[in-house]
Write a protein that holds these residues in place. Structure first.
Motif, mmCIF file in Angstrom:
data_model
loop_
_atom_site.group_PDB
_atom_site.id
_atom_site.type_symbol
_atom_site.label_atom_id
_atom_site.label_comp_id
_atom_site.label_asym_id
_atom_site.label_seq_id
_atom_site.Cartn_x
_atom_site.Cartn_y
_atom_site.Cartn_z
ATOM 1 N N ALA A 301 0.880 -1.084 -0.055
ATOM 2 C CA ALA A 301 0.036 0.029 0.024
ATOM 3 C C ALA A 301 0.861 1.395 0.104
ATOM 4 O O ALA A 301 0.444 2.267 -0.541
ATOM 5 C CB ALA A 301 -1.089 0.068 1.247
ATOM 6 N N ALA A 347 -0.875 7.195 6.538
ATOM 7 C CA ALA A 347 -2.543 6.894 6.028
ATOM 8 C C ALA A 347 -2.527 5.726 5.008
ATOM 9 O O ALA A 347 -3.050 4.802 4.891
ATOM 10 C CB ALA A 347 -2.935 8.141 5.405
ATOM 11 N N ALA A 348 -1.566 5.736 4.363
ATOM 12 C CA ALA A 348 -1.020 4.359 3.113
ATOM 13 C C ALA A 348 -1.203 3.081 3.690
ATOM 14 O O ALA A 348 -1.514 2.317 3.644
ATOM 15 C CB ALA A 348 0.116 4.867 2.246
ATOM 16 N N LYS A 350 -2.299 2.460 6.904
ATOM 17 C CA LYS A 350 -3.380 2.059 7.446
ATOM 18 C C LYS A 350 -4.390 1.533 6.571
ATOM 19 O O LYS A 350 -5.545 0.765 6.808
ATOM 20 C CB LYS A 350 -3.916 3.318 8.067
ATOM 21 N N SER A 351 -4.252 1.894 5.429
ATOM 22 C CA SER A 351 -5.435 1.630 4.448
ATOM 23 C C SER A 351 -5.170 0.147 3.884
ATOM 24 O O SER A 351 -6.176 -0.534 3.315
ATOM 25 C CB SER A 351 -5.070 2.462 2.658
#
Length: 351
Positions: A301, A347-348, A350-351
């Motif tokens: 990710a 954030a990436a 977590k995705s």
């Protein structure tokens, strides 16, 4: 989201402006420029070492190998951690520039040399036996290749062993500014007051284009260093362009401000990773380098979102294996890493 290396960061705008100023008219060559006079005085002031010899070269490897060659004879042993930059990243340069000195590798946690292991290694060599290389010098890396920082007290402990055997001490300070602001020590406390004889004072990883300083605290070695620098092809004719970079670096403590910035974003990133499900820190984060484990899915990710960094496990890949398998990576922040870079990376993942 560029975390591959602080080498990859741009030069600070103040450095580029200083280069433009230095590009006006004529100046003396080979270090005889007036900017170098200012740089020399400023470094002596910063290190509280009015007699120190100061020279500029274009790379960290150059600073290291010329320093080692000046202080260690060809039949000498250079004691360093087995993960030291001079061992793993300089392609035999120390051996070449010393004329054949042998690197003797010492263990220690997070690439910090253990004083007891150093003492034992020196003791394994029979001093005066013509069949053995003789103890030559000690080299420490601060920040280490695993992101750890030696305190001034820890440097002094290494020096105590070296001093018992009458060995000089070199410090590879490619990230010296990061180590300094992390430790809270003064430049003098981290170097000559702790027993360091010669310092590779880094700049390229911390916002400069291409310049490092060699600071020799024993000026008796200065002339030999000058000869080795010239003989090795590292004396710049248009030296003012090296001087101008270092002048900007030292002005208004820019070098410390940039190190605080990179250490700060590394701390922010480490805090975020520690709270991220599936992620973990491999060791403590002392400065601007992080070793962490992320799952293969998280790596996928992050790379898909445009992040740049390195996986550190040999043969580790993203295409084969379970998505929940943890893979170790190295993340390095620089003076211009932003909070948005850090937040975007987290954030990436977590995705």
């Amino acid at each position: 989201m560029y975390f591959a290396s602080d080498n990859s960061s741009p030069a600070h705008p103040s450095v580029m402006e200083a280069l433009a100023r230095a590009n006006q008219g004529y100046m003396g060559s080979y270090g005889a420029d007036p900017i170098m006079d200012e740089v020399r005085d400023r470094i002596r002031e910063i290190f509280e070492a009015p007699e120190a010899a100061v020279y500029l070269v274009c790379s960290g490897t150059t600073a290291n190998v010329l320093s080692l060659g000046t202080f260690c004879p060809p039949w000498g042993a250079i004691y360093c951690h087995r993960d030291a930059h001079i061992e793993v990243d300089e392609c035999g340069g120390p051996e070449f520039y010393t004329g054949g000195a042998k690197l003797v590798l010492i263990d220690g946690t997070d690439a910090k040399m253990d004083p007891g292991a150093l003492r034992a290694a020196i003791g394994r060599r029979t001093i005066g036996d013509v069949h053995h290389v003789q103890p030559g010098m000690v080299s420490v890396t601060n920040v280490t290749e695993m992101g750890a920082v030696y305190s001034a007290t820890e440097v002094a402990a290494i020096n105590a062993v070296a001093e018992d055997h009458h060995l000089p001490v070199h410090m590879d300070g490619a990230r010296f500014a990061n180590a300094l602001v992390a430790s809270g020590a003064t430049p003098a406390e981290m170097t000559w007051r702790a027993g360091v004889d010669v310092l590779s004072f880094g700049g390229t990883k911390n916002g400069l284009m291409a310049v490092e300083a060699v600071v020799i605290f024993d000026p008796a070695k200065a002339w030999e260093f000058e000869l080795r620098r010239k003989r090795g092809g590292h004396l710049f004719s248009k030296h003012r362009y090296l001087s101008a970079q270092m002048q900007a670096y030292l002005a208004d403590d820019l070098w410390l401000s940039m190190a605080r910035a990179s250490n700060g974003t590394a701390g922010r990133l480490a805090q975020g990773l520690a709270a991220l499900p599936g992620a973990s820190l491999v060791n403590s984060v002392d400065a601007n380098m992080i070793f962490a484990k992320l799952t293969r899915a998280q790596h996928k990710a992050a790379f898909a979102a445009g992040a740049k960094y390195y996986l550190t496990e040999p043969g580790a890949g993203l295409d084969e294996g379970p998505d929940d398998e943890p893979l170790t990576c190295r993340l390095v922040t620089s003076w211009c890493t932003s909070d948005a870079d850090v937040d975007g990376f987290l954030a990436a993942c977590k995705s």
